[in-house]
Design a protein around this motif. Structure first.
Motif, PDB file in Angstrom:
ATOM      1  N   ASN A 262       0.849  -1.180   0.000  1.00 44.61           N
ATOM      2  CA  ASN A 262       0.000   0.000   0.000  1.00 44.61           C
ATOM      3  C   ASN A 262       0.887   1.234   0.000  1.00 44.61           C
ATOM      4  O   ASN A 262       2.119   1.144   0.002  1.00 44.61           O
ATOM      5  N   LYS A 263       0.231   2.385   0.000  1.00 46.24           N
ATOM      6  CA  LYS A 263       0.976   3.642  -0.155  1.00 46.24           C
ATOM      7  C   LYS A 263       2.053   3.764   0.930  1.00 46.24           C
ATOM      8  O   LYS A 263       3.176   4.171   0.661  1.00 46.24           O
ATOM      9  N   TYR A 305       2.922  -8.664  -6.259  1.00 47.47           N
ATOM     10  CA  TYR A 305       1.750  -7.787  -6.392  1.00 47.47           C
ATOM     11  C   TYR A 305       0.430  -8.525  -6.191  1.00 47.47           C
ATOM     12  O   TYR A 305      -0.641  -7.935  -6.345  1.00 47.47           O
ATOM     13  N   SER A 335      -1.128  10.593  -7.276  1.00 49.14           N
ATOM     14  CA  SER A 335      -2.045   9.443  -7.349  1.00 49.14           C
ATOM     15  C   SER A 335      -1.807   8.470  -6.193  1.00 49.14           C
ATOM     16  O   SER A 335      -2.688   7.709  -5.819  1.00 49.14           O
ATOM     17  N   GLN A 337      -0.315   5.873  -6.391  1.00 49.55           N
ATOM     18  CA  GLN A 337      -0.362   4.489  -6.901  1.00 49.55           C
ATOM     19  C   GLN A 337       1.016   3.952  -7.306  1.00 49.55           C
ATOM     20  O   GLN A 337       1.182   2.754  -7.477  1.00 49.55           O
ATOM     21  N   SER A 339       4.644   2.503  -7.463  1.00 49.97           N
ATOM     22  CA  SER A 339       5.150   1.522  -6.505  1.00 49.97           C
ATOM     23  C   SER A 339       6.641   1.719  -6.321  1.00 49.97           C
ATOM     24  O   SER A 339       7.119   2.828  -6.379  1.00 49.97           O
ATOM     25  N   PHE A 369       2.980  -0.434 -11.358  1.00 53.90           N
ATOM     26  CA  PHE A 369       1.790  -0.075 -10.593  1.00 53.90           C
ATOM     27  C   PHE A 369       1.018  -1.357 -10.325  1.00 53.90           C
ATOM     28  O   PHE A 369       0.837  -2.160 -11.244  1.00 53.90           O
ATOM     29  N   LYS A 370       0.566  -1.502  -9.124  1.00 55.32           N
ATOM     30  CA  LYS A 370      -0.322  -2.625  -8.832  1.00 55.32           C
ATOM     31  C   LYS A 370      -1.565  -2.453  -9.712  1.00 55.32           C
ATOM     32  O   LYS A 370      -2.029  -1.326  -9.911  1.00 55.32           O
ATOM     33  N   LEU A 372      -4.994  -1.943 -10.383  1.00 57.25           N
ATOM     34  CA  LEU A 372      -6.209  -1.585  -9.642  1.00 57.25           C
ATOM     35  C   LEU A 372      -7.384  -1.366 -10.587  1.00 57.25           C
ATOM     36  O   LEU A 372      -8.290  -0.571 -10.324  1.00 57.25           O
ATOM     37  N   LYS A 375      -9.090   2.237 -11.735  1.00 55.18           N
ATOM     38  CA  LYS A 375      -8.282   3.295 -11.126  1.00 55.18           C
ATOM     39  C   LYS A 375      -6.933   3.425 -11.867  1.00 55.18           C
ATOM     40  O   LYS A 375      -6.475   4.529 -12.140  1.00 55.18           O
ATOM     41  N   SER A 376      -6.330   2.274 -12.176  1.00 54.76           N
ATOM     42  CA  SER A 376      -5.066   2.298 -12.925  1.00 54.76           C
ATOM     43  C   SER A 376      -5.302   2.870 -14.321  1.00 54.76           C
ATOM     44  O   SER A 376      -4.509   3.681 -14.811  1.00 54.76           O
ATOM     45  N   LEU A 379      -5.528   6.620 -14.292  1.00 56.05           N
ATOM     46  CA  LEU A 379      -4.221   7.252 -14.099  1.00 56.05           C
ATOM     47  C   LEU A 379      -3.393   7.175 -15.390  1.00 56.05           C
ATOM     48  O   LEU A 379      -2.792   8.160 -15.837  1.00 56.05           O
TER      49      LEU A 379
END
Ligand SMILES: Cc1cc2nc3c(=O)[nH]c(=O)nc-3n(C[C@H](O)[C@H](O)[C@H](O)COP(=O)(O)OP(=O)(O)OC[C@H]3O[C@@H](n4cnc5c(N)ncnc54)[C@H](O)[C@@H]3O)c2cc1C
Length: 437
Positions: A262-263, A305, A335, A337, A339, A369-370, A372, A375-376, A379
């Motif tokens: 996570n973030k 991931y 964002s 997001q 990683s 990026f994971k 998502l 959402k991904s 972005l």
């Protein structure tokens, strides 16, 4: 079980065939439907996957064919991996002139994506060093392509995404080296401005340059990270020294649970990585594995991931558009997001013979990026707009989401390329990006 790419995107092949001998490819005209060659699946997105056709597995077609120790010219089958090539050539004083960040790729896969490495500023892409390609087309045609023979098809096959036929073998010009060690320097950079300064003064004297960036850092810390540069060491006993280098592999035992990234955990990791080096400059003599292939030391690290996999974003921003590069960093940091560490590198001006080759002069940024879902996608669409505005483009080898419009705008030569595509070859990537817009 469908085949997965490195980012754990699922293919939907109906069938798969493995080639063991070059003559096995003679059966290609008899196989039904669409086909696509598959190397070691180190492409992150869907360029190595097919929906509904036959995947042609190349990794067992991996024999060396000829090596001239005086000139460094090597001919091999296309399923040979860079890992196996190096085991053979380095003790003899020859290095692959361009290597990506993993050695677990086949020569055929490397040509089809026209891969680049940390020395793009001096040596361009792998396509600049390929002397000849043996290609099999689905109509049974068997061609030897080079700059002297079948030149247009040769150029289309370099960076041709596996769509112009099966690369059965190739001849590559290797690069002479004296040592199996790299003299590396790690320089701690405060921000992007410092990256530009160090990068500008390193190009001439260092064979390899690249920077790892903490993409979560903002404000005056934007772009902080570690700049890595290095040269092949000189002298020593190359055979003995290479033997000493036994790259240890730790395996990811299970898929990491989705919540483990996570973030906060990412921010903590990036912070720790940046601060693990106390001094401004660290000089170290390294083996090939830690210098070129640090990620290969964790086998199947893509499982970190979780089951939903991940997406990599790799783009180019032309050299004069540094404001757009800064904006990319800002959007990514905002964002939350982004990683682990991002990789930043400046491409040089050496032009590849490949018609569809990705590199162009400018800064290339790559980060994971994971996945998502929407959402991904939202972005990435925002990032794509910045890249397109700057006159840059995305790397198909890493891509799973690029729209047809983005692709066709940034690769205007795609229609010329289309003429060379073998009518029986396609990929999930190509179906997505070649839709008429
Ligand atoms: C950790 C990591 C680091 C990486 N670092 C870099 C980097 O620094 N620079 C870079 O450029 N890339 C990098 N990559 C991407 C990787 O180098 C490319 O995706 C490469 O093309 C993968 O080769 P492969 O053998 O696994 O081919 P695959 O991923 O299986 O296939 C790639 C493409 O090649 C085609 N293909 C495969 N074999 C043949 C053949 N015999 N004939 C015709 N077409 C064929 C496939 O159809 C597909 O289109 C990295 C990937 C990873 C996982």
């Amino acid at each position: 079980m469908p085949t997965q790419s490195w980012g754990r995107i699922n293919g939907q092949e109906k069938d798969s065939k493995s080639l063991h001998w070059r003559k096995d490819a003679a059966k290609l005209p008899q196989w039904e439907g669409h086909v696509l060659p598959f190397g070691l699946g180190r492409s992150y997105g869907d360029s190595c996957l097919i929906d509904g056709g036959t995947l042609i597995r190349m990794q067992d077609l991996n024999k060396l064919r000829h090596f001239d120790a005086a000139t460094g010219r090597l001919s091999c089958e296309a399923g040979l991996s860079i890992a196996d090539l190096l085991k053979f050539s380095v003790p003899k004083g020859w290095m692959i002139p361009v290597t990506p960040g993993t050695k677990y790729v086949t020569l055929g896969g490397a040509i089809a994506n026209d891969v680049h490495g940390k020395n793009h500023h001096l040596r361009g892409t792998i396509g600049c060093h390929i002397l000849e390609i043996e290609l099999m087309r689905s109509n049974g045609e068997h061609l030897l392509c080079s700059l002297q023979n079948e030149e247009a098809l040769f150029r289309a096959t370099i960076g041709g995404l596996g769509l112009t036929g099966i690369i059965l073998s190739c001849t590559i010009q290797l690069m002479p080296i004296e040592s199996a060690w790299i003299d590396a320097e790690m320089i701690k950079m405060k921000n992007l401005e410092e990256f530009f300064e160090i990068d500008n003064t390193s190009d001439k004297d260092y064979e390899y340059t690249v920077a790892w960036i903490d993409c979560m850092a903002t404000g005056e810390n934007r772009g902080r990270g570690i700049f890595i540069r290095g040269n092949h060491a000189r002298g020593g006993d190359i055979r003995r020294d290479f033997k000493k280098q036994k790259g240890e592999i730790i395996r990811m035992p299970i898929d990491a649970p989705g919540f483990s990234l996570n973030k906060l955990s990412v921010k903590a990791f990036n912070f720790a990585y940046y601060n693990k080096q106390f001094s401004k400059l660290k000089m170290i003599r390294q083996g090939f594995d830690p210098f070129f292939y640090p990620l290969d030391s964790v086998g199947e690290w893509n499982r970190i991931y979780g089951k939903q996999g991940f997406l990599q974003y790799q783009c180019i921003i032309p050299t004069h558009r540094t404001d757009d590069l800064k904006q990319l960093f800002d959007v990514i940091a905002k964002s939350g997001q982004g990683s682990f560490l991002a990789v930043l590198k400046r491409f040089g001006t050496m032009k590849s013979p490949g018609l569809m080759s990705f590199p162009q002069p400018g800064y290339t940024l790559a980060l994971d990026f994971k996945n998502l879902g929407n959402k991904s996608a939202a972005l990435f669409a925002e990032l794509d707009k910045i890249v397109l505005r700057s006159g840059g483009r995305l790397y198909p080898a890493k891509d799973a989401l690029m729209s047809a419009l983005t692709f066709q705008t940034s690769y205007p030569q795609w229609q010329e390329f289309e003429k060379f595509i073998d009518p029986r070859f396609t990929s999930m990537f190509w179906e997505r990006v070649s839709t008429r817009v």
